[in-house]
Each structure stands twice: as structure tokens, then as C-alpha cells.
Design a protein around this motif. Structure first.
Motif, PDB file in Angstrom:
ATOM      1  N   GLY A 239       0.796  -1.085  -0.009  1.00 57.80           N
ATOM      2  CA  GLY A 239       0.119  -0.090   0.003  1.00 57.80           C
ATOM      3  C   GLY A 239       0.933   1.268  -0.048  1.00 57.80           C
ATOM      4  N   LEU A 240       2.113   1.200   0.214  1.00 58.76           N
ATOM      5  CA  LEU A 240       3.038   2.354   0.118  1.00 58.76           C
ATOM      6  C   LEU A 240       3.152   2.789  -1.323  1.00 58.76           C
ATOM      7  CD1 LEU A 240       5.873   1.199   2.374  1.00 58.76           C
ATOM      8  CD2 LEU A 240       3.863   2.580   3.082  1.00 58.76           C
ATOM      9  N   SER A 241       3.393   4.204  -1.244  1.00 61.56           N
ATOM     10  CA  SER A 241       3.588   4.758  -2.509  1.00 61.56           C
ATOM     11  C   SER A 241       4.833   4.341  -3.278  1.00 61.56           C
ATOM     12  CB  SER A 241       3.844   6.332  -2.513  1.00 61.56           C
ATOM     13  OG  SER A 241       5.188   6.838  -1.891  1.00 61.56           O
ATOM     14  N   PRO A 242       5.024   4.562  -4.645  1.00 58.59           N
ATOM     15  CA  PRO A 242       5.960   4.274  -5.365  1.00 58.59           C
ATOM     16  C   PRO A 242       7.313   4.782  -4.951  1.00 58.59           C
ATOM     17  CG  PRO A 242       4.439   4.636  -7.144  1.00 58.59           C
ATOM     18  CD  PRO A 242       3.920   5.227  -5.584  1.00 58.59           C
ATOM     19  N   GLN A 243       7.226   5.934  -4.555  1.00 59.73           N
ATOM     20  CA  GLN A 243       8.649   6.733  -3.871  1.00 59.73           C
ATOM     21  C   GLN A 243       9.046   5.992  -2.643  1.00 59.73           C
ATOM     22  OE1 GLN A 243       5.626   8.347  -4.837  1.00 59.73           O
ATOM     23  NE2 GLN A 243       6.478   9.138  -6.903  1.00 59.73           N
ATOM     24  N   GLU A 244       7.947   5.602  -1.790  1.00 54.18           N
ATOM     25  CA  GLU A 244       8.336   4.871  -0.451  1.00 54.18           C
ATOM     26  C   GLU A 244       8.968   3.516  -0.851  1.00 54.18           C
ATOM     27  OE1 GLU A 244       5.209   7.122   2.763  1.00 54.18           O
ATOM     28  OE2 GLU A 244       4.350   5.487   1.201  1.00 54.18           O
ATOM     29  N   ARG A 245       8.184   2.984  -1.708  1.00 54.23           N
ATOM     30  CA  ARG A 245       8.718   1.339  -1.942  1.00 54.23           C
ATOM     31  C   ARG A 245      10.022   1.241  -2.282  1.00 54.23           C
ATOM     32  NH1 ARG A 245       3.254   0.310  -4.280  1.00 54.23           N
ATOM     33  NH2 ARG A 245       4.252   0.447  -6.303  1.00 54.23           N
ATOM     34  N   GLN A 246      10.647   2.379  -3.227  1.00 57.16           N
ATOM     35  CA  GLN A 246      11.935   2.620  -3.534  1.00 57.16           C
ATOM     36  C   GLN A 246      13.063   2.457  -2.475  1.00 57.16           C
ATOM     37  OE1 GLN A 246      12.299   5.815  -6.189  1.00 57.16           O
ATOM     38  NE2 GLN A 246      11.006   4.980  -7.798  1.00 57.16           N
ATOM     39  N   LYS A 247      12.637   2.799  -1.242  1.00 55.76           N
ATOM     40  CA  LYS A 247      13.629   2.814   0.053  1.00 55.76           C
ATOM     41  C   LYS A 247      13.445   1.375   0.727  1.00 55.76           C
ATOM     42  CE  LYS A 247      12.992   7.711   0.618  1.00 55.76           C
ATOM     43  NZ  LYS A 247      12.731   8.888   1.627  1.00 55.76           N
ATOM     44  N   LEU A 248      12.381   0.573   0.422  1.00 52.28           N
ATOM     45  CA  LEU A 248      12.147  -0.762   1.152  1.00 52.28           C
ATOM     46  C   LEU A 248      13.070  -2.022   0.647  1.00 52.28           C
ATOM     47  CD1 LEU A 248       9.863   0.981   2.313  1.00 52.28           C
ATOM     48  CD2 LEU A 248       8.398  -1.156   2.087  1.00 52.28           C
ATOM     49  N   ILE A 249      13.633  -2.595   1.679  1.00 53.15           N
ATOM     50  CA  ILE A 249      14.389  -3.854   1.356  1.00 53.15           C
ATOM     51  C   ILE A 249      13.601  -4.806   1.946  1.00 53.15           C
ATOM     52  CG2 ILE A 249      16.179  -5.556   2.106  1.00 53.15           C
ATOM     53  CD1 ILE A 249      16.899  -1.863   1.944  1.00 53.15           C
ATOM     54  N   VAL A 250      12.615  -5.551   1.194  1.00 56.90           N
ATOM     55  CA  VAL A 250      11.606  -6.448   1.785  1.00 56.90           C
ATOM     56  C   VAL A 250      12.229  -7.697   2.054  1.00 56.90           C
ATOM     57  CG1 VAL A 250       9.406  -7.747   1.342  1.00 56.90           C
ATOM     58  CG2 VAL A 250       9.772  -5.307   0.615  1.00 56.90           C
ATOM     59  N   VAL A 251      12.227  -8.366   3.451  1.00 56.71           N
ATOM     60  CA  VAL A 251      12.724  -9.749   3.869  1.00 56.71           C
ATOM     61  C   VAL A 251      11.557 -10.422   4.030  1.00 56.71           C
ATOM     62  CG1 VAL A 251      14.151 -10.812   5.287  1.00 56.71           C
ATOM     63  CG2 VAL A 251      14.756  -8.323   4.701  1.00 56.71           C
ATOM     64  N   ASN A 252      11.099 -11.230   2.858  1.00 55.57           N
ATOM     65  CA  ASN A 252      10.051 -12.264   2.961  1.00 55.57           C
ATOM     66  C   ASN A 252      10.361 -13.417   3.702  1.00 55.57           C
ATOM     67  OD1 ASN A 252       7.540 -13.435   2.483  1.00 55.57           O
ATOM     68  ND2 ASN A 252       8.100 -13.906   0.228  1.00 55.57           N
ATOM     69  N   LEU A 253       9.641 -13.556   5.016  1.00 55.89           N
ATOM     70  CA  LEU A 253       9.968 -14.525   5.559  1.00 55.89           C
ATOM     71  C   LEU A 253       8.698 -15.634   5.699  1.00 55.89           C
ATOM     72  CD1 LEU A 253      10.734 -12.735   9.146  1.00 55.89           C
ATOM     73  CD2 LEU A 253      12.481 -13.910   7.129  1.00 55.89           C
ATOM     74  N   GLY A 254       7.735 -15.168   4.537  1.00 56.59           N
ATOM     75  CA  GLY A 254       6.718 -16.043   4.523  1.00 56.59           C
ATOM     76  C   GLY A 254       6.447 -16.814   3.166  1.00 56.59           C
ATOM     77  N   ALA A 255       5.311 -17.167   2.779  1.00 55.36           N
ATOM     78  CA  ALA A 255       5.187 -17.586   1.409  1.00 55.36           C
ATOM     79  C   ALA A 255       5.781 -17.034   0.349  1.00 55.36           C
ATOM     80  CB  ALA A 255       3.678 -18.069   1.282  1.00 55.36           C
ATOM     81  N   PRO A 256       6.261 -17.646  -0.684  1.00 56.70           N
ATOM     82  CA  PRO A 256       6.819 -16.821  -1.851  1.00 56.70           C
ATOM     83  C   PRO A 256       5.774 -16.060  -2.603  1.00 56.70           C
ATOM     84  CG  PRO A 256       7.495 -19.058  -1.863  1.00 56.70           C
ATOM     85  CD  PRO A 256       6.658 -18.971  -0.934  1.00 56.70           C
ATOM     86  N   ARG A 257       4.621 -16.428  -2.826  1.00 55.67           N
ATOM     87  CA  ARG A 257       3.599 -15.506  -3.637  1.00 55.67           C
ATOM     88  C   ARG A 257       3.328 -14.436  -3.000  1.00 55.67           C
ATOM     89  NH1 ARG A 257       0.773 -20.001  -1.796  1.00 55.67           N
ATOM     90  NH2 ARG A 257      -0.961 -20.025  -0.032  1.00 55.67           N
ATOM     91  N   LEU A 258       3.531 -13.954  -1.623  1.00 53.97           N
ATOM     92  CA  LEU A 258       3.526 -12.637  -1.124  1.00 53.97           C
ATOM     93  C   LEU A 258       4.248 -11.582  -1.968  1.00 53.97           C
ATOM     94  CD1 LEU A 258       4.074 -13.310   2.891  1.00 53.97           C
ATOM     95  CD2 LEU A 258       1.576 -13.074   1.424  1.00 53.97           C
ATOM     96  N   PHE A 259       5.352 -11.819  -2.669  1.00 51.18           N
ATOM     97  CA  PHE A 259       6.126 -11.080  -3.369  1.00 51.18           C
ATOM     98  C   PHE A 259       6.480 -11.724  -4.670  1.00 51.18           C
ATOM     99  CE2 PHE A 259       6.108  -9.274   0.797  1.00 51.18           C
ATOM    100  CZ  PHE A 259       5.690  -7.684   0.643  1.00 51.18           C
ATOM    101  N   PRO A 260       5.723 -11.952  -5.410  1.00 54.57           N
ATOM    102  CA  PRO A 260       6.213 -12.728  -6.637  1.00 54.57           C
ATOM    103  C   PRO A 260       6.921 -11.941  -7.746  1.00 54.57           C
ATOM    104  CG  PRO A 260       3.849 -12.031  -6.932  1.00 54.57           C
ATOM    105  CD  PRO A 260       4.242 -11.790  -5.547  1.00 54.57           C
ATOM    106  N   LYS A 261       6.921 -10.741  -7.441  1.00 57.65           N
ATOM    107  CA  LYS A 261       7.809  -9.810  -8.277  1.00 57.65           C
ATOM    108  C   LYS A 261       8.212  -8.729  -7.596  1.00 57.65           C
ATOM    109  CE  LYS A 261       4.928 -10.645 -12.431  1.00 57.65           C
ATOM    110  NZ  LYS A 261       4.073 -10.081 -13.567  1.00 57.65           N
ATOM    111  N   SER A 262       9.390  -7.871  -8.210  1.00 56.45           N
ATOM    112  CA  SER A 262       9.771  -6.844  -7.488  1.00 56.45           C
ATOM    113  C   SER A 262       8.805  -5.513  -7.235  1.00 56.45           C
ATOM    114  CB  SER A 262      10.867  -6.084  -8.389  1.00 56.45           C
ATOM    115  OG  SER A 262      11.495  -5.016  -7.796  1.00 56.45           O
ATOM    116  N   ARG A 263       8.067  -5.173  -8.220  1.00 59.95           N
ATOM    117  CA  ARG A 263       7.059  -4.125  -7.908  1.00 59.95           C
ATOM    118  C   ARG A 263       7.480  -2.811  -7.469  1.00 59.95           C
ATOM    119  NH1 ARG A 263       1.852  -6.261  -8.566  1.00 59.95           N
ATOM    120  NH2 ARG A 263       1.738  -8.699  -8.267  1.00 59.95           N
ATOM    121  N   GLY A 264       8.688  -2.596  -7.792  1.00 60.40           N
ATOM    122  CA  GLY A 264       9.592  -1.268  -7.574  1.00 60.40           C
ATOM    123  C   GLY A 264      10.054  -0.964  -6.177  1.00 60.40           C
ATOM    124  N   TYR A 265      10.184  -2.150  -5.477  1.00 63.27           N
ATOM    125  CA  TYR A 265      10.939  -2.086  -4.082  1.00 63.27           C
ATOM    126  C   TYR A 265      12.418  -2.154  -4.410  1.00 63.27           C
ATOM    127  CZ  TYR A 265       6.475  -4.148  -2.820  1.00 63.27           C
ATOM    128  OH  TYR A 265       5.026  -4.204  -2.441  1.00 63.27           O
TER     129      TYR A 265
END
Length: 558
Positions: free
Chosen positions: A496-522
Motif C-alpha cells: 500500500g505504500l507509494s512508489p517513492q516509498e517502496r523504492q526505499k524498502l528492502i523487503v525480507v520475505n519470511l513467509g510464502a513466496p507468492r506474497l512478493f512474486p515480483k519486484s513491484r518497484g521495491y
């Protein structure tokens, strides 16, 4: 326990001891021949009731051998037991329960039982111990058969310590981790050769600890999202398609030897059996394909016959007989003494009438007793130190293996799928303003504990929203926000974050792969799939490498 075993040693004959406490190695030569003769002699002495009992693995609702369970064992003499979370409170209680099952089983059948558990790792970890083992996908992502074998061995050691001699693992289903398959992270991955290599190595580790591995779910579920626990499911793949994908792990597994087990799927495979019989009831799948083509020599076991994928086809007692007739050695019924009793009686009547040929039952018993001779539940090496203190795994060897799984998991996830076309400018890692957020207190504490300086953190609660992450970014002027995601709720906040905010995020997915199947601007997505208590510490150790690396999605190496 030692007093009880000494009593057995005093009271029973040498030949029976070979079976119950085997000193024989099951290999070619005189020892194997001697064991075969002992087994044949034992089968000749067994009553029809005793023979039928060995063909069942049962579950029960108790946490001890209560009088009604003792009466059930005395009457039906089941050869194997399966424990679930409903049966377990603590490691000492599990040890006592399994010892009581062993004593009761031996008292009424003069044979040791197989005592099984689903200890796959991740969410399918029945033992109430900490830390929970890594899931199969995390182990597969290490791409290390040597590490998988050591994890299998360490798992086998602590299972033996509390009285188990069979593990209903590994899962050899080949599954796309980004699909909506009901198997999910229980699979080692989507590469058939990788699943084969990791699964075979893990199984060899279990065998080294004298725990019987049980590969499932033959001939493979694929990436289907329907769950046979809930409904009848059809896999429409052709035989040729399955040979190129789903059957590859089972072909490799079949070469390990005879002291192994396979669990049949309840799925229907039109490409393998035009009669549309579920695999559990299909002679073409369990005999022609598994035994004849794959040259498999181990035990064949059904999945629970009280699952909807079976119950909607046949009532449990009829399903038990059909499965035994089609090629299974052991049938599974995990609920209801009444249903289990009906199934025992139904199969016994079929044996006495010849509907279930006696010669076929004896053949099944030879395989069952051979495996029991190999994996007798109390043949744990007394020289091995205890791995458990209460409900905690305290073995330094296990901790070392688990730590290495996490390290290799992270290193593999840092291999990009493809090189970036444009390298964006990055600040030196040392001058970045690093922040961290997660619903996992373990992630935050271990991340902060590994940092050289104090950093802003945010513990995400159930009521947290995306605006809380936005506020942290703005207030603390974070140039890099590490977010440990454990499930869908946190993933929605991040998305739900804005594109500008997502560019600062390092997402560490500790759950199911399908939570983040693509980069989506992170800025980055690191697919760990492993919610380990030290995951934050590992991420912090690789922080500079992560911050300096290019923007993109990081996952399993293709």
C-alpha cells in the motif's frame, strides 16, 4: 526403559531378538539371508488377526495409553501409529507416550511398532520444540545436498530421542513456489532435479539415524491448488509430462534401497489410469508404475483414508481393502476407533475369504517386518548425547546446521535472476540511514543486536497500517527500511505504500513466496521463506552487501 529392554533380552529367544533388536545390517550376504528366514518363520506363526493388524497405521486422540487405547491395541494389534499435535505436550511426555505404545504393541503382537510423525519442517512440524526446523523450500534454496543430508540426520537423531522411527517426509512434489498450490513451501522447489537431489540426500540423513523416510505424494501433485484433504482432485498431466517432471524425484528416491516408504496421493491421474481410480486405489500406479517401472522395493503407504479425496470415493473400510488389493502395504486411518475397527474387521474377512489373497498379505508382511528390523525404535546409540533440554533443541551440531541453512538460503537469494540494464546511483552503505520494521519481535531484536549502532525500529501490530511505515520513513528520514514480512497482513501494508516509498524498502520475505512474486518497484526483495529467530541477525551481517547491490527481485536461482 533399560529395565524393560533387559527383561525382553532375558525372556525371548535368540531368533526373535534378531527381529525385535536386530544386529543385522540389511545388505546382501548371510546376514540378510538369516533375517529373511527369521521373518518367514515369524509370519508362519502369526494369526490372521495379527497379520491384518500389521497392515494398519492408526491415529488416536490421547496423550497417553489410556484404557480404551490399550483395549483397542489388544483387540486389533495395529502395527504402526501416527502422532499429531493433539497427542503431544512436551518432549518428555512424547517420550513416555511412545515408550508406552512400544510396550503395549510388543505385549499384544510380539513385534515392535513403527511410530511415525509428520516432521517436514516449517509449518508441518508436529513436535512442540524450539526452534522449529526450516521448511523444505528454504532447504531447497540452499541447493546443497550435503547440507540437506546433515539436516535429515540431525532431524532423525532428535526424532529417535523421543521415540519415533518413521518420518512422513520428505515431500517430493515438484511445485512452483509462486503458485497457489496447497503444498506451498513444503516442496523443495520447481526444479525436478533439485527436488530429487535434496530429497534423496535428506532421506539418506534420516536413514543414517535409522529413521524411515516416507516420500510423498506419489506420483506427484504438481502445482495444483485444490487440496485432497477437502475434495476429489484431478491431475491432468500425461505420463510423458510426469516422467519429465513429477516422477524424476521418485525415480531417484527408489534407488536408495528397501528400508524406505512412499505415501500414495489421493489425486486422480487420467494420464496414468484411464479408469480414473485415485492413485491410492490404482494398481496401474502403485504396482505397474511404482513397483515395475521404477523398481521400487520399499513400503507403500496410503495417505489418510478419512480425507475427503478418499472418503468421497469409498467408505473407509472399503477404501482400506481396495488400497491393499491395489498394492499398498500399509493403510492409514487416523480418526475414530469405530471406523478403524470396521476397517480391521472388513480386511480380516477379506483375508479369510480369499478376496485379499494370503500370499499377497505375506509379501506385504515381509516388507513391513524387514523395515521394522532395520528401524526398531529403541536402537538409538547410547553414546550420543541428548539433543533436547525440555522442549528446546540444545544440540550445537543441530544449531550449526540450521544456521548454515539460513546463511546459504540468504546467499542464494542474493543471486539476481538477471543483470540490471541500468545501475542506479547508491549512497555508500556506511552513510545510509537504516531503519527496520516487522511484526516479528525475533527479527527486530536479532537485526538490532547485530547492528553496530542504534537504529529506529517499528514493531508492527495487528492494527498497524501502511501509514505507520510511511510515518517511520518520514520521521526518521530512512534511506533504507528493512521490513521483515511474515504473512499477508504485513504484505498488504507494504504493497500500500507509494512508489517513492517502496523504492526505499528492502523487503525480507519470511513467509510464502507468492506474497512478493515480483519486484513491484521495491529497492530489493529478499526471498528467505524462513522465519528463523536469527533471520534479522543474518540480514544485518549482509547489510552492506544488500545495500550496495542493484535494485531488483532476488529469489531462487533459475
Amino acid at each position: 526403559m533399560n529395565k524393560y529392554i533387559r527383561g525382553i533380552l532375558r525372556n525371548f529367544s535368540f531368533c526373535l531378538l534378531i527381529l525385535v533388536f536386530p544386529n543385522l545390517v540389511l545388505a546382501s550376504g548371510p546376514s540378510a539371508n538369516k533375517l529373511s528366514k527369521v521373518i518367514d518363520s515369524k509370519i508362519k506363526q502369526m494369526s490372521p488377526e495379527e497379520k491384518v493388524g500389521q497392515l494398519f497405521i492408526v491415529g488416536f486422540p490421547h496423550k497417553d495409553v489410556a484404557p480404551d487405547l490399550e483395549s483397542f491395541i489388544a483387540k486389533y494389534k495395529p502395527g504402526s501409529f501416527l502422532l499429531f499435535k493433539r497427542n503431544m505436550i512436551s518432549a518428555p511426555q512424547i517420550r513416555e507416550l511412545n515408550l508406552a505404545l512400544y510396550k503395549s504393541s510388543y505385549k499384544h503382537s510380539k513385534l515392535p511398532p513403527l511410530i511415525a510423525i509428520d516432521q517436514e519442517g516449517g509449518s508441518v512440524s508436529r513436535l512442540p520444540i524450539t526452534p522449529a526446523p526450516p521448511n523444505a523450500l528454504a532447504l531447497g534454496q540452499t541447493q546443497s545436498p550435503l547440507l540437506a543430508e546433515e539436516m535429515g540426520y540431525q532431524t532423525g537423531l532428535f526424532l529417535r530421542e523421543v521415540g519415533f522411527n518413521m518420518n512422513l517426509a520428505p515431500v517430493l512434489d515438484v511445485v512452483d513456489p509462486y503458485s497457489t498450490s496447497f503444498i506451498g513451501v513444503r516442496s523443495f522447489g520447481s526444479d525436478p532435479e533439485l527436488v530429487r537431489d535434496i530429497g534423496v540426500a535428506y532421506s539418506k540423513g534420516l536413514l543414517k539415524a535409522r529413521v524411515i523416510p516416507t516420500a510423498k505424494h506419489f506420483p506427484g501433485t504438481g502445482s495444483l491448488n485444490q487440496d485432497p484433504h477437502l475434495t476429489i482432485v484431478k491431475n491432468s498431466a500425461s505420463l510423458e509430462e510426469m516422467k519429465k517432471r513429477d516422477l524424476i524425484p521418485f525415480t531417484g528416491y527408489s534407488k536408495i534401497g528397501a528400508n524406505i516408504a512412499v505415501m500414495m496421493s489421493h489425486l486422480i491421474y487420467p494420464g496414468l489410469d484411464e479408469d480414473l481410480e485415485p492413485a491410492s486405489f490404482s494398481t496401474k500406479i502403485s504396482k505397474t508404475l511404482l513397483r515395475d517401472e521404477l523398481k521400487y522395493q520399499g513400503l507403500v503407504m496410503t495417505d489418510d483414508l478419512q480425507m475427503q479425496g478418499s472418503k468421497q470415493v469409498l467408505r473407509p473400510e472399503a477404501a482400506a481393502l481396495r488400497a491393499l488389493q491395489s498394492g499398498s502395504d500399509i493403510v492409514m486411518l487416523t480418526w475414530s476407533f469405530a471406523d478403524q475397527g470396521k476397517a480391521f474387521d472388513y480386511v480380516l474377512a477379506a483375508l479369510k475369504s480369499g478376496e485379499l489373497p494370503s500370499a499377497h498379505v505375506d509379501e506385504k508382511l515381509r516388507r513391513i517386518l524387514r523395515v521394522k528390523a532395520f528401524a526398531n525404535v529403541y536402537r538409538r546409540d547410547p553414546k550420543l548425547p541428548s539433543m533436547l533440554s525440555g522442549n528446546s533443541l540444545t544440540s550445537p551440531q543441530y544449531a550449526e546446521v540450521e544456521d548454515e541453512v539460513l546463511s546459504q538460503n540468504l546467499k542464494t537469494s542474493l543471486i539476481p535472476r538477471q543483470l540490471p540494464s541500468v545501475r542506479s546511483a547508491r549512497k555508500p552503505a556506511s552513510v545510509e540511514t537504516v531503519c527496520a520494521a516487522s511484526p516479528s519481535q525475533d527479527f527486530l531484536l536479532s537485526f538490532v543486536g547485530a547492528e553496530k549502532k542504534k537504529i529506529p525500529v517499528l514493531k508492527l501490530e495487528n492494527s498497524s497500517q501502511g501509514k505507520d511505515l510511511s510515518a517511520l520513513l518520514k520521521k526518521k528520514q530512512c534511506t533504507a527500511l528493512f521490513v521483515g514480512v511474515t504473512g499477508p497482513r504485513t504484505a498488504r501494508q507494504v504493497r500500500g505504500l507509494s512508489p517513492q516509498e517502496r523504492q526505499k524498502l528492502i523487503v525480507v520475505n519470511l513467509g510464502a513466496p507468492r506474497l512478493f512474486p515480483k519486484s513491484r518497484g521495491y529497492r530489493q526483495v529478499i526471498q528467505l521463506y524462513f522465519n528463523h529467530k536469527d533471520a534479522g541477525r543474518k540480514i544485518a551481517q549482509y547489510r552492506d552487501e544488500i545495500l550496495k547491490s542493484s535494485q531488483g527481485s532476488f529469489a531462487l536461482k533459475d
